[in-house]
Design a protein around this motif. Structure first.
Motif, PDB file in Angstrom:
ATOM      1  N   LEU A  75       0.830  -1.204   0.000  1.00 28.69           N
ATOM      2  CA  LEU A  75       0.000   0.000   0.000  1.00 28.69           C
ATOM      3  C   LEU A  75       0.866   1.255   0.000  1.00 28.69           C
ATOM      4  CD1 LEU A  75      -2.793  -0.950   2.581  1.00 28.69           C
ATOM      5  CD2 LEU A  75      -2.916  -1.006   0.076  1.00 28.69           C
ATOM      6  N   SER A  76       0.419   2.235  -0.774  1.00 29.80           N
ATOM      7  CA  SER A  76       1.110   3.520  -0.798  1.00 29.80           C
ATOM      8  C   SER A  76       0.655   4.379   0.378  1.00 29.80           C
ATOM      9  CB  SER A  76       0.794   4.252  -2.113  1.00 29.80           C
ATOM     10  OG  SER A  76      -0.584   4.616  -2.147  1.00 29.80           O
ATOM     11  N   ARG A  77       1.377   5.474   0.594  1.00 34.55           N
ATOM     12  CA  ARG A  77       1.012   6.373   1.700  1.00 34.55           C
ATOM     13  C   ARG A  77      -0.413   6.897   1.522  1.00 34.55           C
ATOM     14  NH1 ARG A  77       4.558  11.381   4.157  1.00 34.55           N
ATOM     15  NH2 ARG A  77       2.914  12.297   5.436  1.00 34.55           N
ATOM     16  N   GLU A  78      -0.781   7.263   0.290  1.00 34.36           N
ATOM     17  CA  GLU A  78      -2.118   7.803   0.031  1.00 34.36           C
ATOM     18  C   GLU A  78      -3.201   6.767   0.328  1.00 34.36           C
ATOM     19  OE1 GLU A  78       0.393   7.890  -2.056  1.00 34.36           O
ATOM     20  OE2 GLU A  78       0.951  10.027  -1.983  1.00 34.36           O
ATOM     21  N   GLU A  79      -2.926   5.500  -0.028  1.00 31.82           N
ATOM     22  CA  GLU A  79      -3.918   4.443   0.201  1.00 31.82           C
ATOM     23  C   GLU A  79      -4.063   4.122   1.694  1.00 31.82           C
ATOM     24  OE1 GLU A  79      -3.150   2.248  -4.112  1.00 31.82           O
ATOM     25  OE2 GLU A  79      -2.033   1.667  -2.319  1.00 31.82           O
ATOM     26  N   ILE A  80      -2.997   4.322   2.454  1.00 33.22           N
ATOM     27  CA  ILE A  80      -3.060   4.103   3.900  1.00 33.22           C
ATOM     28  C   ILE A  80      -3.870   5.210   4.576  1.00 33.22           C
ATOM     29  CG2 ILE A  80      -1.678   3.999   6.024  1.00 33.22           C
ATOM     30  CD1 ILE A  80       0.606   2.870   4.250  1.00 33.22           C
ATOM     31  N   PHE A 123      -5.938   3.809  11.271  1.00 36.38           N
ATOM     32  CA  PHE A 123      -5.931   2.770  10.244  1.00 36.38           C
ATOM     33  C   PHE A 123      -6.801   1.584  10.641  1.00 36.38           C
ATOM     34  CE2 PHE A 123      -4.260  -1.016   8.102  1.00 36.38           C
ATOM     35  CZ  PHE A 123      -4.349  -0.593   6.784  1.00 36.38           C
ATOM     36  N   VAL A 124      -6.705   1.179  11.891  1.00 36.50           N
ATOM     37  CA  VAL A 124      -7.513   0.046  12.341  1.00 36.50           C
ATOM     38  C   VAL A 124      -8.997   0.380  12.237  1.00 36.50           C
ATOM     39  CG1 VAL A 124      -8.118  -1.375  14.333  1.00 36.50           C
ATOM     40  CG2 VAL A 124      -5.716  -0.943  13.799  1.00 36.50           C
ATOM     41  N   GLU A 125      -9.365   1.639  12.488  1.00 36.17           N
ATOM     42  CA  GLU A 125     -10.761   2.036  12.332  1.00 36.17           C
ATOM     43  C   GLU A 125     -11.211   1.876  10.884  1.00 36.17           C
ATOM     44  OE1 GLU A 125     -14.538   3.207  13.245  1.00 36.17           O
ATOM     45  OE2 GLU A 125     -12.892   2.698  14.603  1.00 36.17           O
ATOM     46  N   LYS A 126     -10.322   2.236   9.946  1.00 35.16           N
ATOM     47  CA  LYS A 126     -10.661   2.097   8.517  1.00 35.16           C
ATOM     48  C   LYS A 126     -10.921   0.635   8.161  1.00 35.16           C
ATOM     49  CE  LYS A 126      -8.017   6.053   6.659  1.00 35.16           C
ATOM     50  NZ  LYS A 126      -7.208   6.464   7.817  1.00 35.16           N
ATOM     51  N   ILE A 127     -10.036  -0.261   8.574  1.00 30.43           N
ATOM     52  CA  ILE A 127     -10.223  -1.660   8.172  1.00 30.43           C
ATOM     53  C   ILE A 127     -11.335  -2.330   8.986  1.00 30.43           C
ATOM     54  CG2 ILE A 127      -7.865  -1.900   7.288  1.00 30.43           C
ATOM     55  CD1 ILE A 127      -7.097  -3.370   9.827  1.00 30.43           C
ATOM     56  N   SER A 128     -11.630  -1.783  10.175  1.00 29.83           N
ATOM     57  CA  SER A 128     -12.768  -2.318  10.938  1.00 29.83           C
ATOM     58  C   SER A 128     -14.078  -2.006  10.223  1.00 29.83           C
ATOM     59  CB  SER A 128     -12.786  -1.715  12.349  1.00 29.83           C
ATOM     60  OG  SER A 128     -11.693  -2.174  13.104  1.00 29.83           O
ATOM     61  N   LEU A 129     -14.140  -0.841   9.591  1.00 27.96           N
ATOM     62  CA  LEU A 129     -15.323  -0.495   8.797  1.00 27.96           C
ATOM     63  C   LEU A 129     -15.452  -1.435   7.603  1.00 27.96           C
ATOM     64  CD1 LEU A 129     -15.128   3.416   8.867  1.00 27.96           C
ATOM     65  CD2 LEU A 129     -16.764   1.947  10.080  1.00 27.96           C
ATOM     66  N   LEU A 130     -14.316  -1.787   7.002  1.00 26.33           N
ATOM     67  CA  LEU A 130     -14.343  -2.748   5.889  1.00 26.33           C
ATOM     68  C   LEU A 130     -14.840  -4.098   6.375  1.00 26.33           C
ATOM     69  CD1 LEU A 130     -10.892  -2.010   4.166  1.00 26.33           C
ATOM     70  CD2 LEU A 130     -13.156  -1.221   3.437  1.00 26.33           C
ATOM     71  N   ASP A 131     -14.413  -4.474   7.585  1.00 26.48           N
ATOM     72  CA  ASP A 131     -14.797  -5.771   8.153  1.00 26.48           C
ATOM     73  C   ASP A 131     -16.304  -5.857   8.405  1.00 26.48           C
ATOM     74  OD1 ASP A 131     -14.179  -8.350   9.498  1.00 26.48           O
ATOM     75  OD2 ASP A 131     -14.870  -7.267  11.282  1.00 26.48           O
ATOM     76  N   ARG A 132     -16.931  -4.684   8.656  1.00 30.09           N
ATOM     77  CA  ARG A 132     -18.368  -4.674   8.932  1.00 30.09           C
ATOM     78  C   ARG A 132     -19.196  -4.229   7.737  1.00 30.09           C
ATOM     79  NH1 ARG A 132     -16.246  -2.307  13.724  1.00 30.09           N
ATOM     80  NH2 ARG A 132     -16.734  -0.229  12.932  1.00 30.09           N
ATOM     81  N   GLY A 133     -18.517  -3.767   6.664  1.00 30.45           N
ATOM     82  CA  GLY A 133     -19.242  -3.204   5.534  1.00 30.45           C
ATOM     83  C   GLY A 133     -19.353  -4.132   4.345  1.00 30.45           C
ATOM     84  N   GLU A 134     -19.548  -3.495   3.167  1.00 26.45           N
ATOM     85  CA  GLU A 134     -19.839  -4.271   1.953  1.00 26.45           C
ATOM     86  C   GLU A 134     -18.657  -5.089   1.468  1.00 26.45           C
ATOM     87  OE1 GLU A 134     -18.433  -0.178   0.584  1.00 26.45           O
ATOM     88  OE2 GLU A 134     -19.638  -1.016   2.226  1.00 26.45           O
TER      89      GLU A 134
END
Length: 462
Positions: A75-80, A123-134
């Motif tokens: 992952l690039s800095r922007e994607e993180i 960052f963990v909040e971002k991937i936690s949303l992915l874990d609960r989302g579409e």
């Protein structure tokens, strides 16, 4: 002289990266994650701690090399930092790889970012949303590489509200075992330097093992070896005016091949140190002064050259008669031998063709003749000096070379106009065919190395 010994994953040749050894613990954890995601869905997160140079990048970025059903992406800095860009990256990669497990790698991102204490929770909040989302049905593993245990602990703490995504809270990556470092370093160097072995530059396996004692990671070990290379290159290029050529007459293709295996024919028959080292027994490897031997090999540019008996036969009739004329037909044939190309400094102008001993009447006659002269090495050496003079070279028989350390009596000494190695010390090994065995060749190379190590003062006389 340009040499290359990369210590970082990013500096490795792309073709070499696929050869990196797998980390079985990491592979096992990713396999476990894949099974869990297949059963219960969602994504997984793995913070990895490892010292700089431990092989974190190599092990994680090359997961797809060892796991065909995995796709890795850094992952690039922007994607993180951007949730939308991260979603777009995951969606795009999944679209192109429907049946694959996606592994996304964050490689020590926090080291160059201010406000690093906020990064884990964000960052963990971002991937936690992915874990609960579409995107929870897209099998994705996020691996964060760090050299800080404190930061790894911060990443682990950030998952406290969504513990199911955490694969392991204390996964440390220490890289390959120290016992494997020497082989890895040698392979890395050889691949990045046109297959030249590290020993050609004065560093042998024993040196690597000693250097590794002071290194905590393989990356640090490689850097220490690189520093040693930098220190020694100038000295290695300060070469002697003498070159040592070990000449071994052979009467058939089998013996020819046995001598071949101890040299590199395409490189002018330089001694193949690795092949010679492989023949040493455990006692030899423990007791021989291998570092001094290798230094001698490089200093004198040692060559090991087989010479077909058929190329000597007709020129060596009546060895007792020093005045016997030598037929020019046979002299011209002798000038086409690989031995002559090397000692006359004409190897670089030669279009290499491998030596092949074909069955023929000429070869059979030479074989029978050769068995009658192996008991006359002094006379044979004297005749070879005469042959070389007839070929236009300045050659003398049984010449003493003396230094403050030792004296060596050459079988033949050849003087050329070379700017680097004008004086060729030729050691003749006239052994009967049944005695031309790998063990014999190994021992004679050892004798030659010791003798000239003493001549140069690398070893004291015993």
């Amino acid at each position: 002289m340009s040499i290359n010994l990369p210590s970082r994953y990013e500096d490795l040749n792309e073709a070499y990266k696929g050869r990196l050894a797998p980390n079985q613990d990491l592979i096992s954890l990713i396999t476990q994650a894949k099974k869990a995601m297949t059963i219960s869905g969602g994504i997984r997160f793995l913070p990895i701690f490892g010292e700089s140079g431990s092989g974190k990048s190599s092990a994680s970025r090359e997961l797809s090399t060892h796991m065909p059903d995995v796709v890795c992406n850094v992952l690039s800095r922007e994607e993180i930092e951007s949730g939308e860009m991260l979603k777009s990256k995951i969606s795009g990669l999944h679209t192109r790889n429907k049946d694959k497990t996606l592994v996304f790698i964050i490689d020590q991102y926090e080291e160059n970012v201010s406000g690093r204490e906020q990064i884990p929770s964000q960052f963990v909040e971002k991937i936690s949303l992915l874990d609960r989302g579409e995107m929870r049905n897209i099998p994705a593993v996020f691996i964060w590489l760090t050299t800080s245990q404190d930061f790894r602990n911060m990443l682990v703490s950030a998952t406290s509200r969504n513990k199911r995504i955490l694969l392991s809270k204390d996964f440390d990556l220490s890289g390959p075992e120290k016992s494997e470092w020497a082989k890895i370093v040698e392979e890395t160097f050889s691949f990045h330097n046109s297959e030249k072995p590290l020993s050609d530059f004065g560093i042998i396996r024993d040196d690597i093992e000693v250097i590794s004692l002071d290194a905590s990671t393989i990356g640090e070990c490689i850097e220490l070896i690189g520093a040693r290379l930098g220190e020694s290159l100038e000295g290695l290029q300060n070469i002697s005016e003498y070159q040592v050529v070990l000449l071994w007459p052979v009467a058939d293709s089998l013996r020819n091949q046995r001598v071949f295996q101890f040299s590199r024919p395409r490189e002018g028959y330089r001694l193949n140190w690795d092949a010679w080292y492989a023949e040493l027994n455990a006692d030899d490897r423990r007791t021989l002064p291998l570092h001094e031997f290798n230094r001698t090999r490089l200093y004198f540019d040692l060559r090991v050259i087989p010479l077909r008996a058929a190329d000597l036969h007709k020129l060596c009739a009546n060895l007792e008669d020093d005045a016997i004329p030598l037929a020019q037909t046979y002299i011209r044939r002798f000038t086409n031998t690989h031995f002559f190309h090397v000692v006359s400094d004409n190897w670089q102008n030669y279009d290499y063709n491998p030596v092949r001993e074909r069955e023929s009447k000429r070869a059979d006659e030479a074989k029978d003749w050769y068995e009658t002269v192996t008991s006359k090495p002094t006379q044979l050496g004297k005749r070879i000096a005469k042959i070389l003079r007839e070929c236009g070279l300045e050659a003398t028989h049984e010449t003493d070379i003396t230094t403050q350390y030792s004296t060596v009596r050459t079988d033949v000494l050849v003087i050329t106009q070379s700017q680097t190695k004008p004086k060729k010390i030729i050691e003749l090994k006239a052994y009967a065919s049944e005695n031309t065995m790998p063990s014999t060749i190994k021992e004679q190379i050892k004798v030659t190395l010791r003798r000239h190590a003493q001549l140069a003062g690398f070893l004291s006389r015993q």
